[in-house]
Design an enzyme around this catalytic site. Structure first.
Site, PDB file in Angstrom:
ATOM      1  N   THR A   1      23.221  40.209  34.548  1.00  0.00           N
ATOM      2  CA  THR A   1      23.676  40.711  36.266  1.00  0.00           C
ATOM      3  C   THR A   1      23.937  41.972  36.845  1.00  0.00           C
ATOM      4  O   THR A   1      24.327  42.822  35.770  1.00  0.00           O
ATOM      5  CB  THR A   1      24.890  39.537  36.366  1.00  0.00           C
ATOM      6  OG1 THR A   1      24.574  38.828  35.709  1.00  0.00           O
ATOM      7  CG2 THR A   1      25.224  39.989  37.173  1.00  0.00           C
TER       8      THR A   1
ATOM      9  N   PHE B   1      23.079  31.285  34.636  1.00  0.00           N
ATOM     10  CA  PHE B   1      23.121  31.102  35.112  1.00  0.00           C
ATOM     11  C   PHE B   1      24.261  30.039  34.806  1.00  0.00           C
ATOM     12  O   PHE B   1      25.266  28.691  34.935  1.00  0.00           O
ATOM     13  CB  PHE B   1      23.130  29.968  36.145  1.00  0.00           C
ATOM     14  CG  PHE B   1      22.314  30.674  37.649  1.00  0.00           C
ATOM     15  CD1 PHE B   1      22.907  31.051  38.453  1.00  0.00           C
ATOM     16  CD2 PHE B   1      21.615  30.590  37.821  1.00  0.00           C
ATOM     17  CE1 PHE B   1      22.755  32.046  39.597  1.00  0.00           C
ATOM     18  CE2 PHE B   1      20.512  31.022  38.883  1.00  0.00           C
ATOM     19  CZ  PHE B   1      21.252  32.253  39.475  1.00  0.00           C
ATOM     20  N   LEU B   2      23.957  29.865  32.900  1.00  0.00           N
ATOM     21  CA  LEU B   2      24.740  29.508  31.972  1.00  0.00           C
ATOM     22  C   LEU B   2      26.693  29.810  32.010  1.00  0.00           C
ATOM     23  O   LEU B   2      26.471  30.285  32.080  1.00  0.00           O
ATOM     24  CB  LEU B   2      23.955  29.405  30.979  1.00  0.00           C
ATOM     25  CG  LEU B   2      24.428  30.782  30.062  1.00  0.00           C
ATOM     26  CD1 LEU B   2      25.384  31.125  29.348  1.00  0.00           C
ATOM     27  CD2 LEU B   2      23.079  30.966  28.583  1.00  0.00           C
TER      28      LEU B   2
ATOM     29  N   PHE C   1      34.712  23.140  40.856  1.00  0.00           N
ATOM     30  CA  PHE C   1      35.540  24.201  40.790  1.00  0.00           C
ATOM     31  C   PHE C   1      36.638  24.144  41.652  1.00  0.00           C
ATOM     32  O   PHE C   1      36.798  25.626  42.622  1.00  0.00           O
ATOM     33  CB  PHE C   1      34.307  25.371  41.258  1.00  0.00           C
ATOM     34  CG  PHE C   1      33.791  25.911  40.136  1.00  0.00           C
ATOM     35  CD1 PHE C   1      32.111  25.283  39.272  1.00  0.00           C
ATOM     36  CD2 PHE C   1      33.907  27.298  39.305  1.00  0.00           C
ATOM     37  CE1 PHE C   1      32.352  25.434  38.088  1.00  0.00           C
ATOM     38  CE2 PHE C   1      33.534  27.895  37.668  1.00  0.00           C
ATOM     39  CZ  PHE C   1      32.425  26.514  37.652  1.00  0.00           C
TER      40      PHE C   1
ATOM     41  N   ALA D   1      42.568  23.725  40.467  1.00  0.00           N
ATOM     42  CA  ALA D   1      43.356  24.115  40.858  1.00  0.00           C
ATOM     43  C   ALA D   1      44.112  24.863  38.870  1.00  0.00           C
ATOM     44  O   ALA D   1      44.576  24.317  38.438  1.00  0.00           O
ATOM     45  CB  ALA D   1      44.298  24.235  41.350  1.00  0.00           C
ATOM     46  N   GLY D   2      44.427  26.102  39.063  1.00  0.00           N
ATOM     47  CA  GLY D   2      45.365  26.754  37.751  1.00  0.00           C
ATOM     48  C   GLY D   2      46.174  27.982  37.860  1.00  0.00           C
ATOM     49  O   GLY D   2      46.456  28.414  39.012  1.00  0.00           O
TER      50      GLY D   2
ATOM     51  N   CYS E   1      32.364  37.297  33.162  1.00  0.00           N
ATOM     52  CA  CYS E   1      31.784  37.347  34.716  1.00  0.00           C
ATOM     53  C   CYS E   1      31.661  37.452  36.193  1.00  0.00           C
ATOM     54  O   CYS E   1      32.364  38.011  37.029  1.00  0.00           O
ATOM     55  CB  CYS E   1      30.817  36.131  34.544  1.00  0.00           C
ATOM     56  SG  CYS E   1      29.511  35.710  32.952  1.00  0.00           S
TER      57      CYS E   1
ATOM     58  N   ARG F   1      37.752  37.375  27.385  1.00  0.00           N
ATOM     59  CA  ARG F   1      37.701  39.175  28.336  1.00  0.00           C
ATOM     60  C   ARG F   1      38.263  38.492  29.282  1.00  0.00           C
ATOM     61  O   ARG F   1      37.796  37.394  30.023  1.00  0.00           O
ATOM     62  CB  ARG F   1      35.770  38.959  28.055  1.00  0.00           C
ATOM     63  CG  ARG F   1      35.623  39.661  27.502  1.00  0.00           C
ATOM     64  CD  ARG F   1      34.310  40.433  26.723  1.00  0.00           C
ATOM     65  NE  ARG F   1      33.388  38.408  27.098  1.00  0.00           N
ATOM     66  CZ  ARG F   1      32.362  38.166  26.939  1.00  0.00           C
ATOM     67  NH1 ARG F   1      31.526  39.642  27.349  1.00  0.00           N
ATOM     68  NH2 ARG F   1      31.618  37.607  26.749  1.00  0.00           N
TER      69      ARG F   1
HETATM   70  C1  UGA Z   1      30.459  31.699  34.890  1.00  0.00           C
HETATM   71  C2  UGA Z   1      29.742  31.135  36.332  1.00  0.00           C
HETATM   72  O1  UGA Z   1      29.818  29.678  36.275  1.00  0.00           O
HETATM   73  C3  UGA Z   1      28.193  30.174  35.680  1.00  0.00           C
HETATM   74  O2  UGA Z   1      27.390  29.607  36.248  1.00  0.00           O
HETATM   75  C4  UGA Z   1      27.614  31.866  35.440  1.00  0.00           C
HETATM   76  O3  UGA Z   1      26.180  32.386  35.248  1.00  0.00           O
HETATM   77  C5  UGA Z   1      28.683  32.795  33.828  1.00  0.00           C
HETATM   78  O4  UGA Z   1      29.491  32.901  35.294  1.00  0.00           O
HETATM   79  C6  UGA Z   1      27.715  34.088  34.252  1.00  0.00           C
HETATM   80  O5  UGA Z   1      27.443  34.738  35.403  1.00  0.00           O
HETATM   81  O6  UGA Z   1      27.678  34.280  33.175  1.00  0.00           O
HETATM   82  P1  UGA Z   1      31.866  31.183  32.866  1.00  0.00           P
HETATM   83  O7  UGA Z   1      32.177  32.868  32.963  1.00  0.00           O
HETATM   84  O8  UGA Z   1      31.171  30.671  31.232  1.00  0.00           O
HETATM   85  O9  UGA Z   1      30.792  30.553  34.089  1.00  0.00           O
HETATM   86  O10 UGA Z   1      32.720  29.823  33.264  1.00  0.00           O
HETATM   87  P2  UGA Z   1      33.014  28.824  33.841  1.00  0.00           P
HETATM   88  O11 UGA Z   1      32.858  27.471  33.373  1.00  0.00           O
HETATM   89  O12 UGA Z   1      32.567  29.340  35.280  1.00  0.00           O
HETATM   90  O13 UGA Z   1      35.019  29.589  33.871  1.00  0.00           O
HETATM   91  C7  UGA Z   1      34.436  30.863  35.098  1.00  0.00           C
HETATM   92  C8  UGA Z   1      37.051  30.264  34.996  1.00  0.00           C
HETATM   93  O14 UGA Z   1      37.613  29.743  36.184  1.00  0.00           O
HETATM   94  C9  UGA Z   1      37.428  29.674  34.132  1.00  0.00           C
HETATM   95  O15 UGA Z   1      38.940  30.774  34.011  1.00  0.00           O
HETATM   96  C10 UGA Z   1      37.948  28.566  34.480  1.00  0.00           C
HETATM   97  O16 UGA Z   1      39.431  27.753  33.922  1.00  0.00           O
HETATM   98  C11 UGA Z   1      38.369  28.994  35.639  1.00  0.00           C
HETATM   99  N1  UGA Z   1      37.848  28.207  36.611  1.00  0.00           N
HETATM  100  C12 UGA Z   1      36.727  27.481  36.660  1.00  0.00           C
HETATM  101  C13 UGA Z   1      38.574  27.569  37.546  1.00  0.00           C
HETATM  102  O17 UGA Z   1      40.039  28.052  37.255  1.00  0.00           O
HETATM  103  N2  UGA Z   1      38.779  26.254  38.354  1.00  0.00           N
HETATM  104  C14 UGA Z   1      38.201  25.537  38.520  1.00  0.00           C
HETATM  105  O18 UGA Z   1      37.525  24.805  38.981  1.00  0.00           O
HETATM  106  C15 UGA Z   1      36.729  25.626  37.397  1.00  0.00           C
END
Ligand code: UGA
Length: 436
Positions: A122, A146-147, A245, A248-249, A256, A323
C-alpha cells in the site's frame, strides 16, 4: 495442474506476500518468493510458517513443489517476468507511509529490462508514477490487495473486486496481471495507476470511518438507552449502508487501518488539502480504546490495587498479530490507573511477550480470571463464547465483565452471576452479531 502456467515472483514474504505466493501456487503457477531475512526463508523452505493464518500452512505444504523461497533477487528475476512487490510500508514518525523498503526493491531492480513490477504494497498515490520514471525498462502495474488477516486465503481466492492500474504504454502488462486473476472471478476494475493507488487508501479509510462512526453511535446509545447492535442491524438493512463493519467495540487496530488512515491524511496534507474527517476518525478510535477504563472506574471506584484480566490480546481473532492492538493501549492505561493486569490470548501470547511491560501472561482463560476484580473481553476468540462462565464467576473476586466486542451472550453471563456491560448496549440485552 501443469507447470506451463506463467511463473510468478513475489518480493517480500510478509502476510500479503506469503498469501499471494501460496495462492498463486495453488492456482498452478510456479512461484519464487524472495525475502531479505535468511531465517524466514529457511523456515518457509522447511514448510514452517512465521505467522498464524487459517488455511495458509496447508496451502504452503500442499504446493511445496511449486513454491520456492529464496534470499536471492537474481534467482527471482531469472525465474519470473511478473514480480509482485509485497514489502511493508509502515508509518514513519511523521505519519506518512515509509517507502524505504519499496525504494530498496526499486534500487535492486535497477535497469532490469523486460519485467513487470506489480505493486501490492500500500503506497501513497503518486508512488507508481515516480517509480515508473526511475525504472524506464520495467512495466508498472498497481494491483492493491484487499485481504483481511484471519480470512486472508479465502479473501484472496474469492475477491469482491480485482483492481489493476496501468498507465499508457503498460496495457499489455495490465492484461498479463488480469489473466493471473481471471480464474478467481470478482469484478475487474481496470484503471490508471494513481486511481488504483487511491482506491486502496480510500477503501481502508472508509472502512475505518464506518467503525469510528458506529463507535460514536454506540457512545450516544449508552446515553439514550438504545442498543447499538439493534441500531446497526436496522441501519445495515439499507443496501446503501450495508451491514458490514458496523460492529461497535474498543476500536480498530492492526497493521493497516491505523497506518493507512494516517497515510491518506498526510498524503492529502502534503498536497495542501486538509482532510478534516480523518482527524475525527483517528481521534474517535484513540478515545474508544480508553473508554473501557471509564466503565471500570464507574463500577469499581478506583483501580488502584485492583486485578484486571484481559481476555484476548490480538487486534482481532484468528491472527497472532499484535500491531496496533487495542490491548496495548488498554493494558498501559489500566496500569496507569494503578491496576494489576493479567492477560490470556489463545494464539498471540508469544507475539505479545515483550510488548506488554509488567503484564502477567496466563496460559488459560480461567487461570487469568482467578482472583480478579474485573475482566475485559478484548478479542472475540470463539473459545471465550464457549467458556464455562459459571466456573469463571466463582474464580473471580468480583464477577464483573466489560465485553469490549459485544461478543458474549449477556443473558448467559448474567445468569452465571456476572455484572455485564457491553459497548453501546444496555446491560443484560441479548445480542445477535452483525456480519463483519
Ligand atoms: C483491513 C481491511 O479490512 C482489508 O480489506 C485490507 O486489505 C487490509 O486491512 C490491508 O490493508 O491489508 P485487517 O486489518 O486484516 O484488514 O482486518 P479487519 O478485519 O479489517 O479489522 C481491522 C480492525 O477493525 C480490527 O481491529 C477489528 O476488530 C476492527 N473492526 C472491524 C471493528 O472494530 N468493527 C467492525 O465492524 C469491523
Amino acid at each position: 495442474m501443469t507447470q506451463s502456467k506463467e511463473p510468478v515472483g513475489v518480493i517480500g514474504v510478509g502476510w500479503v506476500g506469503l498469501v499471494t505466493a501460496a495462492c498463486f501456487a495453488e492456482l498452478g503457477h510456479p512461484v519464487v518468493a524472495r525475502d531479505i531475512l535468511p531465517e524466514k526463508v529457511a523456515a518457509l523452505s522447511r514448510g514452517e510458517l512465521t505467522i498464524h493464518e487459517p488455511g495458509l500452512a496447508e496451502l504452503v505444504q500442499r504446493n511445496a513443489e511449486r513454491l520456492r523461497f529464496t534470499t536471492e533477487m537474481d534467482e527471482l528475476l531469472g525465474a519470473a517476468r511478473l514480480l509482485f512487490v509485497c514489502v511493508d510500508t509502515p508509518p514513519t514518525r511523521s505519519g506518512d507511509a515509509d517507502l524505504s523498503r519499496v525504494r530498496a526493491v526499486v534500487d535492486e531492480l535497477g535497469s532490469e529490462g523486460g519485467h513487470v513490477l506489480i505493486m501490492k504494497s500500500t503506497v501513497p498515490a503518486g508512488t507508481g508514477e515516480t517509480i515508473r520514471r526511475d525504472l524506464p525498462g520495467l512495466a508498472y502495474v498497481s494491483c492493491p490487495e484487499f485481504l483481511k488477516e484471519g480470512t486472508a486465503v479465502e479473501d484472496f481466492m474469492h475477491p469482491d473486486r480485482v483492481v489493476i492500474g496501468a498507465d499508457a504504454g503498460d496495457e499489455e502488462a495490465g492484461d498479463a496481471v488480469a489473466a493471473l486473476y481471471e480464474p478467481l472471478g470478482g469484478q475487474l476494475v481496470r484503471t490508471d495507476v494513481a486511481s488504483a493507488e487511491m482506491i486502496k487508501l480510500a477503501s481502508n479509510a472508509f472502512l475505518a470511518t464506518k467503525i469510528s462512526f458506529v463507535n460514536e453511535i454506540a457512545n450516544v446509545c449508552e446515553e439514550v438507552g438504545a442498543d447499538v447492535a439493534e441500531v446497526a442491524r436496522g441501519m445495515g438493512l439499507d443496501r446503501r449502508i450495508g451491514p458490514s463493519f458496523l460492529r461497535a467495540g474498543i476500536g480498530y487496530g492492526g497493521s493497516c487501518f491505523p497506518k493507512d488512515v494516517s497515510a491518506l491524511k498526510m498524503l492529502a496534507g502534503n498536497t495542501g488539502y486538509h482532510f478534516q474527517l480523518l482527524n475525527a476518525v483517528i481521534e474517535v478510535n484513540e478515545l474508544q480504546k480508553r473508554r473501557v477504563v471509564q466503565k471500570l472506574l464507574a463500577h469499581l471506584g478506583s483501580l488502584v490495587g485492583k486485578r484486571v484480566a484481559l481476555l484476548g490480546l490480538a487486534f482481532k481473532p484468528d491472527t497472532d498479530d499484535m500491531r496496533e492492538a487495542s490491548s496495548l493501549v488498554l493494558a498501559a492505561r489500566l496500569q496507569g490507573e494503578g491496576a494489576e493486569v493479567v492477560a490470556y490470548d489463545p494464539v498471540a501470547a508469544e507475539a505479545a511477550r515483550g510488548l506488554l511491560d509488567g503484564v502477567e501472561l496466563s496460559d488459560s482463560a480461567l487461570g487469568a480470571l482467578a482472583g480478579t476484580d474485573a475482566a475485559v473481553l478484548v478479542t472475540e476468540w470463539d473459545e471465550f463464547a464457549e467458556l464455562n462462565w459459571t466456573e469463571a464467576a466463582s474464580r473471580m473476586a468480583r464477577p464483573l465483565l466489560i465485553d469490549g466486542r459485544n461478543f458474549l451472550d449477556s443473558d448467559k453471563l448474567v445468569s452465571a452471576g456476572f455484572e455485564y456491560e457491553g459497548i453501546g448496549r444496555a446491560a443484560g440485552v441479548g445480542y445477535e452479531q452483525t456480519p463483519s
